[in-house]
Design an enzyme around this catalytic site. Structure first.
Site, PDB file in Angstrom:
ATOM      1  N   ASP A  13       0.815  -1.222   0.000  1.00 23.30           N
ATOM      2  CA  ASP A  13       0.000   0.000   0.000  1.00 23.30           C
ATOM      3  C   ASP A  13       0.842   1.262   0.000  1.00 23.30           C
ATOM      4  OD1 ASP A  13      -2.316  -1.674   0.156  1.00 23.30           O
ATOM      5  OD2 ASP A  13      -1.799  -1.971   2.261  1.00 23.30           O
ATOM      6  N   GLY A  15       1.442   2.878  -2.700  1.00 24.30           N
ATOM      7  CA  GLY A  15       0.986   3.719  -3.809  1.00 24.30           C
ATOM      8  C   GLY A  15       1.612   3.292  -5.135  1.00 24.30           C
ATOM      9  N   HIS A  42      -4.290  -2.693  -6.183  1.00 23.61           N
ATOM     10  CA  HIS A  42      -3.580  -1.486  -6.637  1.00 23.61           C
ATOM     11  C   HIS A  42      -4.602  -0.429  -7.025  1.00 23.61           C
ATOM     12  CE1 HIS A  42       0.488  -3.600  -7.508  1.00 23.61           C
ATOM     13  NE2 HIS A  42       0.171  -3.525  -6.232  1.00 23.61           N
ATOM     14  N   ARG A 136       2.507 -29.617  -6.206  1.00 25.72           N
ATOM     15  CA  ARG A 136       2.377 -29.970  -7.629  1.00 25.72           C
ATOM     16  C   ARG A 136       1.057 -30.619  -7.982  1.00 25.72           C
ATOM     17  NH1 ARG A 136       8.180 -31.605  -6.501  1.00 25.72           N
ATOM     18  NH2 ARG A 136       7.184 -31.143  -4.534  1.00 25.72           N
ATOM     19  N   LEU A 280       3.119  12.685  -0.454  1.00 26.12           N
ATOM     20  CA  LEU A 280       3.827  13.775   0.226  1.00 26.12           C
ATOM     21  C   LEU A 280       2.822  14.794   0.775  1.00 26.12           C
ATOM     22  CD1 LEU A 280       6.728  14.780   0.833  1.00 26.12           C
ATOM     23  CD2 LEU A 280       6.525  16.238  -1.185  1.00 26.12           C
ATOM     24  N   ASP A 281       1.698  14.944   0.079  1.00 28.34           N
ATOM     25  CA  ASP A 281       0.667  15.897   0.519  1.00 28.34           C
ATOM     26  C   ASP A 281      -0.029  15.465   1.808  1.00 28.34           C
ATOM     27  OD1 ASP A 281      -0.265  13.866  -1.391  1.00 28.34           O
ATOM     28  OD2 ASP A 281      -2.242  14.698  -0.994  1.00 28.34           O
TER      29      ASP A 281
HETATM   30  P1  IMP Z   1      -2.071 -13.119   2.679  1.00 28.62           P
HETATM   31  O1  IMP Z   1      -1.145 -12.548   1.651  1.00 28.62           O
HETATM   32  O2  IMP Z   1      -3.527 -12.919   2.330  1.00 28.62           O
HETATM   33  O3  IMP Z   1      -1.731 -14.531   3.025  1.00 28.62           O
HETATM   34  O4  IMP Z   1      -1.864 -12.266   4.030  1.00 28.62           O
HETATM   35  C1  IMP Z   1      -0.630 -12.287   4.754  1.00 28.62           C
HETATM   36  C2  IMP Z   1      -0.309 -10.905   5.315  1.00 28.62           C
HETATM   37  O5  IMP Z   1       0.034 -10.041   4.245  1.00 28.62           O
HETATM   38  C3  IMP Z   1      -1.452 -10.221   6.061  1.00 28.62           C
HETATM   39  O6  IMP Z   1      -0.909  -9.417   7.095  1.00 28.62           O
HETATM   40  C4  IMP Z   1      -2.062  -9.322   4.998  1.00 28.62           C
HETATM   41  O7  IMP Z   1      -2.730  -8.215   5.562  1.00 28.62           O
HETATM   42  C5  IMP Z   1      -0.812  -8.885   4.254  1.00 28.62           C
HETATM   43  N1  IMP Z   1      -1.068  -8.508   2.850  1.00 28.62           N
HETATM   44  C6  IMP Z   1      -1.251  -9.340   1.793  1.00 28.62           C
HETATM   45  N2  IMP Z   1      -1.411  -8.628   0.653  1.00 28.62           N
HETATM   46  C7  IMP Z   1      -1.313  -7.342   0.992  1.00 28.62           C
HETATM   47  C8  IMP Z   1      -1.361  -6.111   0.255  1.00 28.62           C
HETATM   48  O8  IMP Z   1      -1.516  -6.074  -0.961  1.00 28.62           O
HETATM   49  N3  IMP Z   1      -1.225  -4.958   0.962  1.00 28.62           N
HETATM   50  C9  IMP Z   1      -1.019  -4.962   2.296  1.00 28.62           C
HETATM   51  N4  IMP Z   1      -0.953  -6.069   3.035  1.00 28.62           N
HETATM   52  C10 IMP Z   1      -1.101  -7.251   2.398  1.00 28.62           C
HETATM   53 MG    MG Z   2      -2.811  -2.249  -1.818  1.00 28.17          MG
END
Ligand code: IMP
Ligand code: MG
Length: 332
Positions: A13, A15, A42, A136, A280-281
């Site tokens: 996250d 950005g 995204h 597999r 930044l904002d």
């Molecule tokens: P999983 O990827 O769903 O197995 O989650 C494992 C950890 O990764 C958890 O803490 C989720 O919140 C975090 N996580 C998985 N994908 C994202 C993402 O795209 N952004 C932020 N946290 C993520």
């Molecule tokens: Mg995200």
């Protein structure tokens, strides 16, 4: 460019979606390859509309850009088809033959596991689907009639594109601190999220990558359980205007101030050649919508210069608002 990997520096996250949409338009990307899976969303704004994309690459905003789902990725078929419809990319998206499939049973296993609940997974079933692939016994994209229209040999197409000098972006997902190998294990996701792994999932050898663009956000957020150094309370985050909820799951994001030591470490391990700093904002509201470095207030410029000094990586792109074009581009 021509072949760039985008990697998130922290816990996701940062950005990345916004930075990718800017590059898609500004640099006229030819190819964009999404890695990872449906657990990552995204966020992209186009013509005043917000898209939180779980499968379709963020570069869809450029109608000339060819889009791929990497061989190492995991496909959630319903979400993929829904987003293809939403973004109208039927004619220009390909899924690699060998991408593997997340089935409903994987999401059920993810949600039923007390261990995974403790980690705070997104519940999409990505971890159990990867387990199945390692065993597999996973289904691959080439096995599914409903994907036949999209299935291609992306690896050949991408590598031939690189030979021809096409502008190729390898779209990393999540953040480096969620890496199965380098993150805050066991509070991590089911794959390595680093730059080398992104290239590997796409089938691109390390010598063919020209640039690694690491994306930092001006503050740090994390969803799910696990350590977050410098974490502040939700009330404090709200007061500072940093409080966010997850684009994918709607959960509260935990937050903390920018961490220079972590930024330095993640730049090094990923071999970053450039950095982007987003939002930044959010920490300097006067910067909102600014598109030139000399228009930024002096504390904001100082913050960017400190990141460069501590990481040794030039900050080439700075996000100043949600629109794809709200960017200070220092590359020229
Ligand atoms: P999983 O990827 O769903 O197995 O989650 C494992 C950890 O990764 C958890 O803490 C989720 O919140 C975090 N996580 C998985 N994908 C994202 C993402 O795209 N952004 C932020 N946290 C993520
Ligand atoms: Mg995200």
């Amino acid at each position: 460019m021509p072949c760039t990997v985008i990697v998130g520096a922290f816990w996701g996250d940062e950005g990345k979606g916004k930075i990718i949409s800017y590059l898609a338009l500004k640099d006229n990307l030819d190819f964009c390859v999404r890695t990872g899976s449906v657990n990552a969303a995204h966020t992209v704004w186009m013509e005043g509309k917000k898209y939180a994309l779980h499968m379709v690459p963020a570069a869809f905003v450029n109608p000339k850009c060819r889009l791929f789902i990497a061989a190492g990725a995991n496909v959630q078929v319903a979400k993929f088809l829904e987003e293809v419809e939403l973004t109208k990319v039927h004619k220009r998206i390909g899924i690699d033959n060998n991408a593997s499939i997340i089935e409903d049973k994987h999401a059920a296993q993810d949600k039923a596991s007390a261990h995974l609940k403790g980690i705070g997974t997104t519940g999409w079933g990505v971890g159990p689907a990867i387990e199945e692939r390692v065993r597999r016994t996973a289904k691959l994209a080439k096995d599914l009639p409903e994907l036949q229209h999209y299935v291609v040999d992306t690896v050949t197409e991408i590598n031939e594109g690189i030979d021809q000098g096409k502008r190729v972006l390898l779209e990393g997902t999540q953040g480096f601190m969620l890496s199965l190998y380098f993150g805050t294990y066991p509070y991590v996701t089911g794959r390595d999220t680093g730059a080398s792994a992104i290239a590997s999932e796409a089938g691109v050898g390390p010598t063919r990558v020209d640039d690694v663009l690491i994306v930092y956000k001006s503050f740090i957020t994390r969803v799910g359980a696990g350590p977050l150094p410098g974490e502040m309370t939700k009330e404090e985050a709200q007061k500072r205007g940093w409080f966010e909820t997850a684009a994918g799951t709607g959960r509260d994001r935990r937050s903390a101030p920018f961490d220079y030591d972590l930024a330095k470490k993640t730049a090094k391990i990923n071999g970053a050649t450039q950095a982007a700093v987003t939002k930044l904002d959010s920490i300097y509201p006067e910067c909102k919508g600014k598109r030139r470095f000399d228009e930024l207030q002096s504390e904001a410029k100082q913050f960017i210069k400190e990141i460069e000094k501590q990481t040794g990586v030039p900050v080439t792109l700075i996000g100043t608002g949600p629109d794809a074009l709200d960017i200070v581009d220092r590359r020229k």
